[in-house]
Design an enzyme around this catalytic site. Structure first.
Site, PDB file in Angstrom:
ATOM      1  N   HIS A 258      -8.243   1.618  -7.871  1.00  0.00           N
ATOM      2  CA  HIS A 258      -8.190   1.124  -9.253  1.00  0.00           C
ATOM      3  C   HIS A 258      -9.484   0.408  -9.650  1.00  0.00           C
ATOM      4  O   HIS A 258      -9.455  -0.617 -10.331  1.00  0.00           O
ATOM      5  CB  HIS A 258      -7.004   0.173  -9.439  1.00  0.00           C
ATOM      6  CG  HIS A 258      -5.661   0.848  -9.344  1.00  0.00           C
ATOM      7  ND1 HIS A 258      -5.006   1.367 -10.444  1.00  0.00           N
ATOM      8  CD2 HIS A 258      -4.861   1.103  -8.281  1.00  0.00           C
ATOM      9  CE1 HIS A 258      -3.853   1.902 -10.058  1.00  0.00           C
ATOM     10  NE2 HIS A 258      -3.744   1.759  -8.749  1.00  0.00           N
ATOM     11  N   ASP A 326      -3.395  -1.446  -3.735  1.00  0.00           N
ATOM     12  CA  ASP A 326      -2.343  -0.451  -3.943  1.00  0.00           C
ATOM     13  C   ASP A 326      -2.940   0.910  -4.274  1.00  0.00           C
ATOM     14  O   ASP A 326      -4.062   1.025  -4.755  1.00  0.00           O
ATOM     15  CB  ASP A 326      -1.405  -0.884  -5.066  1.00  0.00           C
ATOM     16  CG  ASP A 326      -2.128  -1.030  -6.399  1.00  0.00           C
ATOM     17  OD1 ASP A 326      -3.226  -1.616  -6.400  1.00  0.00           O
ATOM     18  OD2 ASP A 326      -1.599  -0.576  -7.429  1.00  0.00           O
ATOM     19  N   GLU A 327      -2.172   1.949  -3.996  1.00  0.00           N
ATOM     20  CA  GLU A 327      -2.423   3.329  -4.433  1.00  0.00           C
ATOM     21  C   GLU A 327      -3.838   3.836  -4.121  1.00  0.00           C
ATOM     22  O   GLU A 327      -4.503   4.432  -4.975  1.00  0.00           O
ATOM     23  CB  GLU A 327      -2.136   3.455  -5.934  1.00  0.00           C
ATOM     24  CG  GLU A 327      -0.677   3.200  -6.276  1.00  0.00           C
ATOM     25  CD  GLU A 327      -0.362   3.434  -7.741  1.00  0.00           C
ATOM     26  OE1 GLU A 327       0.694   4.002  -8.035  1.00  0.00           O
ATOM     27  OE2 GLU A 327      -1.183   3.041  -8.602  1.00  0.00           O
ATOM     28  N   VAL A 328      -4.283   3.615  -2.905  1.00  0.00           N
ATOM     29  CA  VAL A 328      -5.564   4.195  -2.495  1.00  0.00           C
ATOM     30  C   VAL A 328      -5.409   5.706  -2.386  1.00  0.00           C
ATOM     31  O   VAL A 328      -4.471   6.209  -1.757  1.00  0.00           O
ATOM     32  CB  VAL A 328      -6.028   3.599  -1.149  1.00  0.00           C
ATOM     33  CG1 VAL A 328      -7.255   4.332  -0.635  1.00  0.00           C
ATOM     34  CG2 VAL A 328      -6.316   2.108  -1.312  1.00  0.00           C
TER      35      VAL A 328
END
Length: 576
Positions: A258, A326-328
């Site tokens: 992100h 988060d969300e790599v």
């Protein structure tokens, strides 16, 4: 549909409170206190010269709260549509006396927010362990006052304390920008609802809107432009306002995923910036546009990150510093030649994330002396995660958002403290439909069994977390579900979250309130009566009326029922 008479909306309500251990009374508070006793229906007029004593001039934040609540109590003139029937005393109440055990207690994780309130014909006393508990008691007292010539109940005793020490609201200011004024209004509404943590998700892939002294180019090139970034002065104003309302401000800079917004200033440390599809054209490089992740193998990454973290610790006072994780997306990393070589020679994506955490986590905890907060993905991610040994339990808190109670249990069993933000219950953006353009999947005229996402009826309208999380859904959630008593001790509390793909300040109040109020009560005093039964119907009546009182206080909360239901309590309940 016929319009409702406008004049009805000028009336505002004193809502009905169901004490935890008794039948409904005519007192009205939100969130519901832990214990309340009002054996008579007696009330006393409030003196026009009413004051809150003593004035703690040595505590600037409590002093501000006293001034604020004195003004509110004397000026609100709350007019209930269904007035309580009371026996009115011939005397008047001239003061509320405050007594605080520890005036020096800082606003920090776990601070004591308990208070006791007693009102009689001879006076009112508010006793609290700390100034922050006193602020909660002042809010309760303010909700007890009603009428054009204000009255307040007497022979009343309240003891109150929160179930959870962490009662938060996350606001994403990266995807759409919010003015300082709108953030301050949100903190004010949190104070009304006895919430104590404003989780400021400041940056994301879409923009970097905070001006940091050591890295000014991140905002200069990564924000949306002039007037859409937060200066040092803005940050200090928000933090000070939070302290005056008993609300901690926790900053989050999301990384290493992100981080597309970093690429405008530092393109060399960001992989796959502004490239949504992998070279094959079949693999998305992020959960949503835009794309970009910090490169764990680039040496300059860590200098920039340390500058960002150091500035955050200087600007923000709170013990917690949220560092995202988060969300790599592994495909995004692999667009970088160095990362691709690392993977091709036997390296793993988990090792890349561990390298990043190993070089940043100690900087947060040891150098900056902060507690690091991460999203659950850092430990439980399906594609990339670190070993538990990388994250010491004593200096790390994890925030869970997925799989309801399952991941909460996994985290506490691993020995970590946890903040719960289940997307199934606490994501306030869910259910509003997809937001990406040129999406032909919506062009479905008849239901197809194979299309579970976009069919209507039965589909979710393009929202991955549909349906819309109504206040009932929020209120229903028990964040300790399926945990043992020992495991539950490691749950700090919960946070509702407003991600801002489809929200900005023009709709902020209605998106947040009164759904966030539902979470506030559950985190403060639970959602059940003494025999363990959930209090849906009674809470509906009180929340209806609380919503109108918030509107009167300048918070544009959305209605939850027709006004007719408020005028006819119980008649709109589906079940008896």
């Amino acid at each position: 549909m016929a319009s409702k008479p406008f004049f009805l909306f000028s009336f505002f309500l004193l809502f009905l409170l169901l004490p935890i251990s008794s039948l409904p009374s005519t007192l009205n508070l939100w969130p519901q206190p832990t214990s309340i006793s009002w054996p008579t229906s007696a009330a006393i007029p409030l003196s026009p010269c009413f004051s809150i004593q003593p004035h703690f001039s040595s505590h600037i934040y409590l002093q501000r709260a006293i001034i604020r609540y004195t003004r509110l109590i004397l000026s609100e003139r709350h007019r209930p549509i269904i007035p309580p029937v009371v026996n009115l005393s011939s005397s008047s109440l001239s003061s509320l006396h405050l007594s605080i055990s520890d005036l020096s207690a800082p606003l920090q994780p776990g601070v004591d927010e308990s208070y006791s309130l007693y009102i009689s014909t001879s006076g009112a006393t508010l006793t609290a362990a700390t100034p922050w508990g006193a602020m909660r008691g002042l809010e309760t007292f303010s909700q007890l006052v009603w009428g054009h010539q204000p009255v307040v109940p007497i022979r009343l005793r309240i003891f109150d304390k929160p179930l959870f020490t962490h009662r938060g609201l996350l606001l994403d200011t990266s995807r759409n920008f919010y003015s300082v004024r709108s953030i301050l209004r949100t903190i004010r509404a949190m104070n009304y609802n006895k919430m104590n943590v404003f989780h400021w998700h400041i940056t994301d892939s879409q923009s970097f809107p905070i001006v940091l002294p050591s890295e000014p180019e991140l905002a200069a090139k990564g924000s949306y432009g002039s007037g859409m970034s937060y200066s040092t002065r803005d940050v200090k104003r928000i933090i000070q306002y939070g302290l005056s309302h008993g609300v901690r401000v926790i900053p989050e800079i999301d990384m290493p995923g992100h981080t597309a917004s970093w690429a405008e200033a530092y393109p060399e440390i960001v992989t796959c910036a502004n490239r949504f599809w992998a070279p094959t054209g079949k693999t998305a490089l992020a959960a949503e546009p835009g794309t970009g992740e910090l490169n764990p193998l680039h040496v300059n990454t860590y200098q920039v990150v340390q500058n960002v973290l150091r500035d955050l610790s200087t600007l923000f006072l709170d013990q917690y510093l949220h560092a995202g994780a988060d969300e790599v997306n592994t495909a995004c990393w692999e667009t970088d030649p160095a990362v691709a070589r690392f993977i091709s020679t036997g390296g793993t994506h988990d090792q890349l994330l561990e390298k990043f955490i190993n070089l940043t986590h100690p900087y947060i905890t040891d150098t900056l002396n902060r507690t690091a907060v991460y999203w659950e993905d850092v430990l439980l991610g399906p594609d990339v995660k670190v070993r538990p040994a990388t994250l010491p339990t004593e200096s790390t808190i994890l925030q869970t958002w997925n799989n309801r109670a399952k991941n909460t249990k996994r985290i506490v069993q691993a020995g970590y403290q946890v903040i719960v933000s289940s997307s199934d219950f606490y994501y306030l953006d869910c259910g509003h439909g997809g937001w990406v353009g040129n999406d032909s999947r919506y062009d479905v005229q008849e239901a197809e069994p194979s299309d579970e996402l976009f069919n209507d009826p039965g589909g979710n309208g393009g929202s991955w977390c549909a349906p819309y999380k109504s206040w009932q859904r929020v209120y229903d959630y028990d964040i300790l579900h399926n945990l043992t008593e020992e495991e539950a001790k490691r749950v700090l509390g919960g946070e509702v979250a407003l991600w801002s793909e489809q929200a900005d300040e023009t709709v902020l109040d209605a998106k947040l309130w009164p759904r966030t109020s539902a979470a506030a009560e559950v985190l403060w005093s639970g959602n059940r009566v003494s025999d363990g039964i959930k209090r849906y119907a009674e809470a509906t009546d009180r929340l209806n009326e609380w919503r109108y009182r918030m509107v009167r206080r300048g918070i544009q909360a959305e209605p939850i029922q027709p006004l007719w239901c408020v005028l006819h309590p119980g008649m709109c309940n589906l079940e008896q």
